[in-house]
Design a protein around this motif. Structure first.
Motif, PDB file in Angstrom:
ATOM      1  N   SER A   1       0.760  -1.466  -0.278  1.00  9.88           N
ATOM      2  CA  SER A   1      -0.212   0.020   0.220  1.00  9.88           C
ATOM      3  C   SER A   1       0.408   1.376   0.145  1.00  9.88           C
ATOM      4  O   SER A   1       2.130   0.978   0.893  1.00  9.88           O
ATOM      5  N   PRO A   2      -0.204   2.452  -0.338  1.00 11.33           N
ATOM      6  CA  PRO A   2       1.029   3.912   0.099  1.00 11.33           C
ATOM      7  C   PRO A   2       1.620   4.066   1.445  1.00 11.33           C
ATOM      8  O   PRO A   2       0.805   2.985   2.250  1.00 11.33           O
ATOM      9  N   ALA A   3       2.367   4.615   1.563  1.00 13.39           N
ATOM     10  CA  ALA A   3       2.847   4.778   3.341  1.00 13.39           C
ATOM     11  C   ALA A   3       1.849   5.745   3.892  1.00 13.39           C
ATOM     12  O   ALA A   3       1.892   5.688   5.268  1.00 13.39           O
ATOM     13  N   PHE A   4       0.280   6.122   3.561  1.00 13.46           N
ATOM     14  CA  PHE A   4      -0.823   6.860   4.054  1.00 13.46           C
ATOM     15  C   PHE A   4      -2.073   6.240   3.152  1.00 13.46           C
ATOM     16  O   PHE A   4      -1.711   6.859   2.443  1.00 13.46           O
ATOM     17  N   ALA A   5      -3.181   6.149   3.739  1.00  5.55           N
ATOM     18  CA  ALA A   5      -4.327   5.853   2.891  1.00  5.55           C
ATOM     19  C   ALA A   5      -5.603   6.199   3.840  1.00  5.55           C
ATOM     20  O   ALA A   5      -5.687   6.097   4.920  1.00  5.55           O
ATOM     21  N   PHE A   6      -6.387   6.259   2.952  1.00  6.94           N
ATOM     22  CA  PHE A   6      -7.896   6.431   4.109  1.00  6.94           C
ATOM     23  C   PHE A   6      -8.971   5.687   3.309  1.00  6.94           C
ATOM     24  O   PHE A   6      -9.170   6.241   1.862  1.00  6.94           O
ATOM     25  N   THR A   7      -8.939   4.838   3.764  1.00 11.70           N
ATOM     26  CA  THR A   7     -10.311   3.862   3.183  1.00 11.70           C
ATOM     27  C   THR A   7     -11.564   4.613   3.332  1.00 11.70           C
ATOM     28  O   THR A   7     -11.810   4.516   4.877  1.00 11.70           O
ATOM     29  N   ALA A   8     -12.286   4.590   2.955  1.00 10.00           N
ATOM     30  CA  ALA A   8     -13.954   5.442   3.454  1.00 10.00           C
ATOM     31  C   ALA A   8     -15.264   4.127   3.762  1.00 10.00           C
ATOM     32  O   ALA A   8     -14.675   3.257   2.297  1.00 10.00           O
ATOM     33  N   PHE A   9     -15.503   3.683   4.735  1.00 11.59           N
ATOM     34  CA  PHE A   9     -16.986   3.158   4.915  1.00 11.59           C
ATOM     35  C   PHE A   9     -18.394   3.396   4.187  1.00 11.59           C
ATOM     36  O   PHE A   9     -17.564   4.889   4.860  1.00 11.59           O
ATOM     37  N   ARG A  10     -18.718   2.629   4.526  1.00 12.27           N
ATOM     38  CA  ARG A  10     -20.493   3.824   3.769  1.00 12.27           C
ATOM     39  C   ARG A  10     -20.534   5.193   5.378  1.00 12.27           C
ATOM     40  O   ARG A  10     -20.692   4.931   6.665  1.00 12.27           O
TER      41      ARG A  10
ATOM     42  N   GLU B   1     -23.254   7.388   6.275  1.00 10.52           N
ATOM     43  CA  GLU B   1     -24.965   7.915   6.394  1.00 10.52           C
ATOM     44  C   GLU B   1     -24.949   9.105   7.742  1.00 10.52           C
ATOM     45  O   GLU B   1     -25.701   8.736   8.614  1.00 10.52           O
ATOM     46  N   GLY B   2     -24.220   9.728   6.623  1.00 12.46           N
ATOM     47  CA  GLY B   2     -24.918  11.350   7.794  1.00 12.46           C
ATOM     48  C   GLY B   2     -23.259  11.255   8.302  1.00 12.46           C
ATOM     49  O   GLY B   2     -23.573  13.132   8.233  1.00 12.46           O
ATOM     50  N   PHE B   3     -22.243  10.748   8.411  1.00  8.94           N
ATOM     51  CA  PHE B   3     -21.161  10.876   9.242  1.00  8.94           C
ATOM     52  C   PHE B   3     -19.552  10.420   8.593  1.00  8.94           C
ATOM     53  O   PHE B   3     -20.101   9.916   8.258  1.00  8.94           O
ATOM     54  N   THR B   4     -19.124  11.004   9.036  1.00 10.77           N
ATOM     55  CA  THR B   4     -18.353  10.005   8.344  1.00 10.77           C
ATOM     56  C   THR B   4     -17.593   9.007   8.765  1.00 10.77           C
ATOM     57  O   THR B   4     -16.773   8.958  10.162  1.00 10.77           O
ATOM     58  N   ARG B   5     -17.323   7.686   8.523  1.00  7.62           N
ATOM     59  CA  ARG B   5     -16.769   6.211   8.260  1.00  7.62           C
ATOM     60  C   ARG B   5     -15.465   6.637   8.035  1.00  7.62           C
ATOM     61  O   ARG B   5     -15.926   6.056   6.658  1.00  7.62           O
ATOM     62  N   GLY B   6     -14.336   5.581   8.329  1.00  5.28           N
ATOM     63  CA  GLY B   6     -13.414   5.168   7.718  1.00  5.28           C
ATOM     64  C   GLY B   6     -12.265   5.159   8.392  1.00  5.28           C
ATOM     65  O   GLY B   6     -12.718   4.372   9.693  1.00  5.28           O
ATOM     66  N   LEU B   7     -11.496   4.303   7.252  1.00  8.72           N
ATOM     67  CA  LEU B   7     -10.435   3.809   8.717  1.00  8.72           C
ATOM     68  C   LEU B   7      -8.659   4.797   8.054  1.00  8.72           C
ATOM     69  O   LEU B   7      -8.511   4.742   6.704  1.00  8.72           O
ATOM     70  N   TYR B   8      -8.480   4.987   8.465  1.00 14.43           N
ATOM     71  CA  TYR B   8      -6.792   6.038   8.471  1.00 14.43           C
ATOM     72  C   TYR B   8      -5.775   5.395   8.882  1.00 14.43           C
ATOM     73  O   TYR B   8      -6.034   4.172   9.761  1.00 14.43           O
ATOM     74  N   LEU B   9      -4.583   4.820   8.022  1.00 15.39           N
ATOM     75  CA  LEU B   9      -3.305   3.703   8.086  1.00 15.39           C
ATOM     76  C   LEU B   9      -2.525   4.167   7.261  1.00 15.39           C
ATOM     77  O   LEU B   9      -2.352   4.646   6.514  1.00 15.39           O
ATOM     78  N   TRP B  10      -1.647   4.009   8.459  1.00 17.71           N
ATOM     79  CA  TRP B  10      -0.587   4.637   7.714  1.00 17.71           C
ATOM     80  C   TRP B  10       1.009   3.696   8.388  1.00 17.71           C
ATOM     81  O   TRP B  10       1.017   3.093   9.357  1.00 17.71           O
ATOM     82  N   HIS B  11       1.552   3.744   7.145  1.00 18.30           N
ATOM     83  CA  HIS B  11       3.095   3.039   7.540  1.00 18.30           C
ATOM     84  C   HIS B  11       4.661   3.917   7.881  1.00 18.30           C
ATOM     85  O   HIS B  11       4.447   5.059   6.883  1.00 18.30           O
ATOM     86  N   ASP B  12       5.658   3.943   8.796  1.00 15.40           N
ATOM     87  CA  ASP B  12       5.848   4.933   8.970  1.00 15.40           C
ATOM     88  C   ASP B  12       7.924   4.550   8.792  1.00 15.40           C
ATOM     89  O   ASP B  12       8.486   4.937   9.121  1.00 15.40           O
ATOM     90  N   GLY B  13       7.851   3.346   8.055  1.00 13.14           N
ATOM     91  CA  GLY B  13       9.192   2.213   7.858  1.00 13.14           C
ATOM     92  C   GLY B  13       9.509   0.999   9.577  1.00 13.14           C
ATOM     93  O   GLY B  13       9.870   0.385   9.643  1.00 13.14           O
ATOM     94  N   GLN B  14       8.917   1.799  10.267  1.00 16.65           N
ATOM     95  CA  GLN B  14       8.760   1.024  11.606  1.00 16.65           C
ATOM     96  C   GLN B  14       7.486   0.466  11.872  1.00 16.65           C
ATOM     97  O   GLN B  14       7.469  -0.817  12.429  1.00 16.65           O
ATOM     98  N   ARG B  15       6.792   1.054  11.774  1.00 18.91           N
ATOM     99  CA  ARG B  15       5.382   0.964  12.531  1.00 18.91           C
ATOM    100  C   ARG B  15       4.417   1.021  11.204  1.00 18.91           C
ATOM    101  O   ARG B  15       4.430   1.577  10.191  1.00 18.91           O
ATOM    102  N   THR B  16       3.076   0.097  11.341  1.00 19.98           N
ATOM    103  CA  THR B  16       1.853   0.319  10.978  1.00 19.98           C
ATOM    104  C   THR B  16       0.490   0.665  11.744  1.00 19.98           C
ATOM    105  O   THR B  16       0.852   0.737  12.752  1.00 19.98           O
TER     106      THR B  16
END
Length: 552
Positions: free
Chosen positions: A340-349, A351-366
């Motif tokens: 994956s890219p080093a930083f990404a946002f996956t939108a969930f459904r 229903e009127g509010f933001t739902r999703g998952l931010y994900l990032w890697h810094d070379g050491q950790r996810t």
């Protein structure tokens, strides 16, 4: 060769669990028993059928055990496992030799799906989360394959399951509620389970299901790591968080959804994940899986009363995965890691509010930062908080209401309010050192009132918050700016907890801070220290507090 060795080890763990249970031996001071767990009779039946299939014991070895299993309580998931056992015995032409006609008649009446879905309306019993449509479907489909009923019920239930999935899923992730926004391990796993049930019961997987599974596995591929660990947020993670990754990857590979690079990485992860199960989750000294002891803690419904069953079901999950990979083309070995890219946002459904998952890697950790609603009864529990989960660094705590890493406002009535659930205007941008994430809560969630935890999300729009995360190599900073109605805010507090007592954690905006020992436990082990921040307020209308974690 390594995979065959892993498969042999898993069979041996199942064999050991069966024999130690029948001999009433102990693990962690608890006698292994077939009592107290409504699923264990079905899981134990499946364990026996697997050992018979493998030729590890003669058919008459457990003749006295089967009547006990037939008579024992058996609910929902237990029925699914028991029916799998019966189908295996039938496929190997040993069903009528192992079980009498009277026992089979008892099971035919007992192993039904009507506790989960109402016949005729085909509506899910409201006490079950929506993934139980999948359990009910599997029970009905297996009954059909055993010749116990027509295909109609399984078809009707499947259509309801698929309708829910279509209505509440986006990017391969399904809301576990009817639009309230709970996205966790089950949300990503659900489409893989649906596809797996199709495969194991001889149904063709529709193209749209494959497309949804492809979206789900894309998210999982972005979270892979070399140590075999899986989902870090939500309930029922730990060993099941790990095996969830494994199941999604295996069924995706079986359906040909992975390219050659993805398949090589997924194959490597599958071995790392099962190695982790055998050498981290399984305690050789106690000859048992450990989800509960030596500083580990899981959800109450999966507590130590399910010790025997958890040994079996986790082994079965890993066994199914390893056997699936054993029948796929052998790929050139490579290291397991994120695709994956080093930083990404996956939108969930939404229903009127933001739902999703931010994900990032810094070379050491996810890191994974979910913006979700745990809903009833999980909204105020830390596994569903908007915090950057990272294995061995930042975690939630199963059960209880330890409010890790999210500050709370005390008002004049003694209520506690936190910036949870109602996220809006989420945005992110690149910075000189890394990334900035900003989101607003247009109301705070009342999590404590009248001396008790609040079970269902409760909005108070008089209080709002803007949260900002700053991500840089080796550090994560969270800053919360609260806006409060005049005269109502009486204090702000923060509780954090870390695995390493020496981990640098800096709090700002609090007048009293302390670090102290803690008894808090995570799914993977004990936490070493709590960090507490407090500040009394005299009705201020705006305040900013922050924390920063630095890691090497």
């Amino acid at each position: 060769m390594k995979r065959e060795h892993i498969i042999s080890q898993l069979y041996q763990v199942i064999h050991t669990t069966v024999n130690r249970t029948l001999n009433k031996q102990q693990s962690f001071g608890h006698t292994l028993t077939l009592e107290g767990d409504p699923y264990v009779s079905g899981k134990f039946a499946l364990a026996l059928s697997l050992l018979l299939e493998r030729g590890m014991e003669p058919e008459d070895q457990w003749r006295s055990v089967w009547p006990v299993l037939v008579a024992a309580p058996c609910d929902n998931w237990g029925k699914y496992y028991f029916l799998q056992a019966l189908l295996k015995l039938k496929q190997h032409e040993s069903l009528e030799r192992v079980l009498s006609a009277e026992q089979l008649a008892t099971l035919r009446c007992k192993l039904n799906w009507q506790e989960m879905v109402e016949e005729g309306t085909w509506q899910l019993n409201p006490r079950f989360p929506t993934n139980f449509y999948g359990v009910a479907f599997s029970v009905a489909r297996l009954r059909f394959l055993l010749g116990w009923e027509s295909e109609r019920a399984s078809q009707e239930i499947l259509q309801r399951l698929l309708a829910h999935y279509r209505a509440h899923a986006q990017n391969g992730c399904a809301d576990e509620t009817n639009g309230h926004g709970r996205f966790d391990r089950y949300s990503v796993l659900l489409v893989a389970e649906i596809c797996q049930r199709h495969l194991e019961t001889g149904l063709e997987v529709a193209d749209w299901l494959k497309a949804s599974l492809r979206q789900a596995v894309t998210l999982v591929l972005s979270m892979l790591n070399a140590d075999g660990s899986g989902f870090q947020w939500g309930r029922s993670i730990g060993a099941y968080g790990d095996s969830g990754f494994n199941e999604i990857l295996a069924v995706s590979a079986r359906l040909g959804l992975l390219n050659s690079q993805e398949q090589a990485v997924a194959s490597a992860f599958s071995q790392a994940c099962t190695d982790r199960f055998l050498h981290f989750w399984y305690d050789d000294d106690e000859q048992s899986v450990n989800l509960w002891f030596k500083g580990r803690q899981t959800d109450a419904y999966r507590a130590e009363h399910r010790l025997v069953g958890e040994n079996i079901s986790l082994c079965v999950q890993h066994l199914n995965v390893q056997q699936a990979w054993a029948h796929l083309p052998v790929l050139e070995a490579c290291a397991a890691g994120p695709l994956s890219p080093a930083f990404a946002f996956t939108a969930f459904r939404d229903e009127g509010f933001t739902r999703g998952l931010y994900l990032w890697h810094d070379g050491q950790r996810t890191f994974t930062l979910p913006l979700i609603n745990g809903d009833r009864p999980y909204h105020a529990t830390s596994p569903y908080f908007p915090i950057p989960f990272s294995a061995g660094l930042l975690t939630g705590v199963a059960q209880g209401d330890a409010p890790l890493w999210v500050p709370g406002i005390y008002d004049q009535h003694g209520r506690v309010l936190r910036p949870l659930v109602w996220f809006r205007d989420c945005r992110h941008q690149k910075t000189a050192e890394g990334w900035e994430i900003v989101f607003d809560c247009d109301a705070l969630d009342v999590v404590f009132e009248e001396g008790d935890s609040v079970q269902e999300p409760q909005r108070d729009p008089d209080f709002t918050c803007r949260t900002r995360y700053l991500i840089a190599p080796g550090s994560v900073t969270r800053e919360d700016t609260f806006t409060c109605p005049p005269g109502r805010a009486r204090g702000v507090e923060l509780l954090a907890a870390v695995y390493d007592a020496h981990l640098p954690v800096t709090l700002q905006g609090y007048t009293d801070t302390e670090r102290r020992c803690t008894t808090l436990c995570s799914p993977t082990g004990p936490l070493a220290q709590e960090i507490v921040g407090r500040r009394e307020l005299s009705g201020q209308t705006q305040l900013t507090v922050s924390w920063q974690v630095c890691y090497g």
